[in-house]
Design a protein around this motif. Structure first.
Motif, mmCIF file in Angstrom:
data_model
loop_
_atom_site.group_PDB
_atom_site.id
_atom_site.type_symbol
_atom_site.label_atom_id
_atom_site.label_comp_id
_atom_site.label_asym_id
_atom_site.label_seq_id
_atom_site.Cartn_x
_atom_site.Cartn_y
_atom_site.Cartn_z
ATOM 1 N N ASP A 17 50.943 7.164 43.873
ATOM 2 C CA ASP A 17 51.847 7.322 45.009
ATOM 3 C C ASP A 17 51.807 6.027 45.820
ATOM 4 O O ASP A 17 52.704 5.203 45.742
ATOM 5 C CB ASP A 17 51.433 8.547 45.835
ATOM 6 N N SER A 48 60.191 4.109 47.388
ATOM 7 C CA SER A 48 58.899 4.618 47.859
ATOM 8 C C SER A 48 58.164 3.640 48.764
ATOM 9 O O SER A 48 57.008 3.853 49.089
ATOM 10 C CB SER A 48 58.016 4.959 46.662
ATOM 11 N N GLY A 72 55.388 6.078 44.184
ATOM 12 C CA GLY A 72 55.745 7.212 45.034
ATOM 13 C C GLY A 72 55.258 8.520 44.447
ATOM 14 O O GLY A 72 54.635 8.557 43.379
ATOM 15 N N HIS A 74 56.733 11.000 43.060
ATOM 16 C CA HIS A 74 57.620 11.686 42.106
ATOM 17 C C HIS A 74 56.917 12.166 40.844
ATOM 18 O O HIS A 74 57.282 13.196 40.282
ATOM 19 C CB HIS A 74 58.788 10.769 41.730
ATOM 20 N N PHE A 75 55.925 11.415 40.380
ATOM 21 C CA PHE A 75 55.200 11.763 39.158
ATOM 22 C C PHE A 75 53.709 11.710 39.441
ATOM 23 O O PHE A 75 53.236 10.852 40.174
ATOM 24 C CB PHE A 75 55.545 10.800 38.009
#
Length: 163
Positions: A17, A48, A72, A74-75
């Motif tokens: 992230d 991000s 970010g 997202h994953f």
């Protein structure tokens, strides 16, 4: 221009992230022949982050190149990918398990999950040697012993191999 480390055809990229630089600093502290090779800051805003934020960290871990991306939220990591550590002895298994395991309930058969969600397999060299033994009985006993363990135990693996 910054000098790059020696070329490596396939370079795994780990997605974080916002904690890529922190995670890489932690990882390189655990293994010899490890270092941060470059910290790349974003030249512009991105979904991000902002211009100037750490975007990529290029690093060498135990002689192998990796990148870490601040991509970010997202994953996230899951158990479909892990990094396997070939340990010399029980002392190395114990040291790395203590350092990396942040989710004790996720431990099984030498697998641990670190504080960033990345899974690691902490495996003594003896384990793989015995699992490749030509004697099927050795392979079965060692495998059965491993299936009962959270942290792999070299003495117990060797005892299982002897029968």
């Amino acid at each position: 221009m910054t000098a790059l480390p020696p070329r490596q055809k396939v370079i795994p990229c780990l997605w974080f992230d916002k904690q890529a630089e922190e995670a890489v600093g932690f990882y390189v502290s655990l293994f010899p022949d490890s270092r941060i090779d470059a910290v790349v800051r974003s030249p512009g805003d991105y979904p991000s982050g902002k211009a100037g934020d750490v975007l990529l960290v290029e690093f060498t871990l135990a002689g192998n190149r990796y990148t870490a991306l601040n991509g970010g939220p997202h994953f996230t990591f899951n158990e479909a990918i892990s990094l396997q550590i070939d340990c010399e002895d029980q002392a190395e298994v114990d040291r790395l398990t203590e350092a990396l395991s942040a989710v004790p309930e996720a431990e099984q058969c030498g697998w641990v999950k670190d504080r960033y969600g990345l899974s690691w397999q902490i495996v003594p060299y003896a384990m793989n040697r015995y699992l490749a033994d030509p004697d099927e009985g050795v392979r079965r006993r060692v495998f059965a012993a491993m299936m009962e363990m959270k942290r792999l135990n070299v003495a117990a693996i060797e005892a299982a191999a002897r029968g």
